[in-house]
Design an enzyme around this catalytic site. Sequence first.
Site, PDB file in Angstrom:
ATOM      1  N   ARG A   1      -9.905   7.964   2.569  1.00 18.72           N
ATOM      2  CA  ARG A   1      -9.017   7.541   3.645  1.00 18.72           C
ATOM      3  C   ARG A   1      -8.569   8.793   4.390  1.00 18.72           C
ATOM      4  NH1 ARG A   1      -7.239   2.892   5.149  1.00 18.72           N
ATOM      5  NH2 ARG A   1      -8.248   1.738   3.492  1.00 18.72           N
TER       6      ARG A   1
ATOM      7  N   LYS B   1     -15.114   6.125  -1.048  1.00 18.23           N
ATOM      8  CA  LYS B   1     -14.431   6.025   0.243  1.00 18.23           C
ATOM      9  C   LYS B   1     -13.337   7.063   0.315  1.00 18.23           C
ATOM     10  CE  LYS B   1     -11.229   2.812   0.758  1.00 18.23           C
ATOM     11  NZ  LYS B   1     -10.578   1.504   0.898  1.00 18.23           N
TER      12      LYS B   1
ATOM     13  N   ASP C   1     -12.816  -6.771  -2.648  1.00 15.22           N
ATOM     14  CA  ASP C   1     -11.659  -5.922  -2.328  1.00 15.22           C
ATOM     15  C   ASP C   1     -10.416  -6.794  -2.402  1.00 15.22           C
ATOM     16  OD1 ASP C   1     -10.245  -3.664  -1.608  1.00 15.22           O
ATOM     17  OD2 ASP C   1     -11.467  -3.222   0.157  1.00 15.22           O
TER      18      ASP C   1
ATOM     19  N   THR D   1      -7.664  -3.816   8.772  1.00 15.70           N
ATOM     20  CA  THR D   1      -8.297  -3.565  10.078  1.00 15.70           C
ATOM     21  C   THR D   1      -9.810  -3.756  10.013  1.00 15.70           C
ATOM     22  OG1 THR D   1      -8.664  -1.219   9.604  1.00 15.70           O
ATOM     23  CG2 THR D   1      -6.555  -1.815  10.619  1.00 15.70           C
TER      24      THR D   1
ATOM     25  N   HIS E   1      -1.470  -5.035  -4.388  1.00 17.13           N
ATOM     26  CA  HIS E   1      -2.425  -3.960  -4.105  1.00 17.13           C
ATOM     27  C   HIS E   1      -2.692  -3.133  -5.370  1.00 17.13           C
ATOM     28  CE1 HIS E   1      -4.663  -0.966  -2.044  1.00 17.13           C
ATOM     29  NE2 HIS E   1      -3.795  -0.028  -2.365  1.00 17.13           N
TER      30      HIS E   1
ATOM     31  N   GLY F   1     -11.808  -1.684   8.597  1.00 14.65           N
ATOM     32  CA  GLY F   1     -12.469  -0.366   8.559  1.00 14.65           C
ATOM     33  C   GLY F   1     -13.250  -0.146   7.271  1.00 14.65           C
TER      34      GLY F   1
ATOM     35  N   ARG G   1       0.828  -1.216   0.000  1.00 16.99           N
ATOM     36  CA  ARG G   1       0.000   0.000   0.000  1.00 16.99           C
ATOM     37  C   ARG G   1       0.857   1.258   0.000  1.00 16.99           C
ATOM     38  NH1 ARG G   1      -4.622  -1.591   4.367  1.00 16.99           N
ATOM     39  NH2 ARG G   1      -4.797   0.653   4.613  1.00 16.99           N
TER      40      ARG G   1
ATOM     41  N   ASP H   1     -13.373   0.533  -3.313  1.00 16.81           N
ATOM     42  CA  ASP H   1     -12.097   1.151  -3.640  1.00 16.81           C
ATOM     43  C   ASP H   1     -12.085   1.385  -5.149  1.00 16.81           C
ATOM     44  OD1 ASP H   1      -9.535   1.904  -3.980  1.00 16.81           O
ATOM     45  OD2 ASP H   1      -8.614   0.108  -3.124  1.00 16.81           O
TER      46      ASP H   1
HETATM   47  C1  R5P Z   1      -7.490  -0.080   0.165  1.00 14.06           C
HETATM   48  O1  R5P Z   1      -7.016   0.646  -0.649  1.00 14.06           O
HETATM   49  C2  R5P Z   1      -7.651  -1.556   0.016  1.00 14.06           C
HETATM   50  O2  R5P Z   1      -8.258  -1.915  -1.184  1.00 14.06           O
HETATM   51  C3  R5P Z   1      -8.460  -2.121   1.162  1.00 14.06           C
HETATM   52  O3  R5P Z   1      -9.751  -1.575   1.132  1.00 14.06           O
HETATM   53  C4  R5P Z   1      -7.807  -1.762   2.466  1.00 14.06           C
HETATM   54  O4  R5P Z   1      -6.470  -2.161   2.429  1.00 14.06           O
HETATM   55  C5  R5P Z   1      -8.496  -2.430   3.625  1.00 14.06           C
HETATM   56  O5  R5P Z   1      -7.941  -1.920   4.803  1.00 14.06           O
HETATM   57  P1  R5P Z   1      -8.806  -1.834   6.134  1.00 14.06           P
HETATM   58  O6  R5P Z   1      -9.426  -3.175   6.303  1.00 14.06           O
HETATM   59  O7  R5P Z   1      -7.818  -1.482   7.203  1.00 14.06           O
HETATM   60  O8  R5P Z   1      -9.823  -0.747   5.945  1.00 14.06           O
END
Ligand code: R5P
Length: 327
Positions: free
Chosen positions: A208, A206, A233, A238, A144, A240, A110, A183
Amino acid sequence: MHGANPHGELGNPGFGGIKLFAGSSHPQLAQEIAAHLGLKLSGRDSLRFPNENIFWRLHESVRGQDVFLIQTMSSPVSDNIMELLIAIDCLRRDSASRITVVMPYMAYARSDKKDQPRVPITARLMADMIVTAGADRYITVDLHAGQIQGFFSIPGDEITGFHILSDYFAEKNLRDAVIVTADLGFAKRGRNFAAKLHHPMAFVEKRRVGNTAQSEALTVIGDVDGCDVIIVDDEISTGGSITNTVQAVKNHGARDVYVSATHAVLVGPAIERLRDLPIKEIVTTNTLPATPERMLPNLKYLSVGPLLGEVISRVHLGRSVGEMFNE
Ligand code: R5P
């Protein structure tokens, strides 16, 4: 298995015989890969000294051999990365003719751009370290972002968990389902999912928050009212993003909600969050170990072992990998 000689060994005169080694991160997946290939994992010692230094020693020579080294970047992430680098160095110094790193999950992926001032691009650093240690090739699953391939100056095969996951959902035969991605960077892969299952798509916008792990889902673009939803995804870290996305689609009238993600990173509050959400089923793969504390009754792990085994076989024999996916 293709190209096995009468002794049951894969043979490729260009790079010598095949040897499989595994780091400490995911013994079960390493065994599944070995079983698919009909091979045994080669022996090695992997020791931690009292000062936390890691030490590797091979039980057999790899001189002139085509070596595949399996190590995913699970917790403890830094230890597993360091073990990978040390293992590559060990194999290089024992004169392996070719070293292919098999890393089902690449950590730090990431961190792939300077999206704010004064930050590193750690995904590039990871690629540089792997190449500098002596790897000749890499095999990985769902990076990613596909562009991370360009951080490596060695050839690689990025394979996808898409077929395993979408086949699973195809068997469910869901009617009136909508594929949702949270995403926009994942939109293309979401569209592939929708096309294969013949379902429409919707998006959850979304945002961040800075460089924190927090994300806030804003709007649902598309119609999910009265429909089953499959949220797709690349990873759940986490939890979130999934929490926000599930809440958003539920607020917009979604019926049953399913989640499909290649990598179950599941750190921090992820398991508690997922347990509390109205999700019918979470389907993922075992690119990371399914440890007891990372299990839930509605969480299903599908194995990437046979897929990785087949890719290893093809790389060793110099056969097309794309052919496996009709590409
Ligand atoms: C984000 O860009 C990825 O596609 C995932 O949505 C993200 O890595 C998920 O992270 P978390 O579960 O911490 O929100």
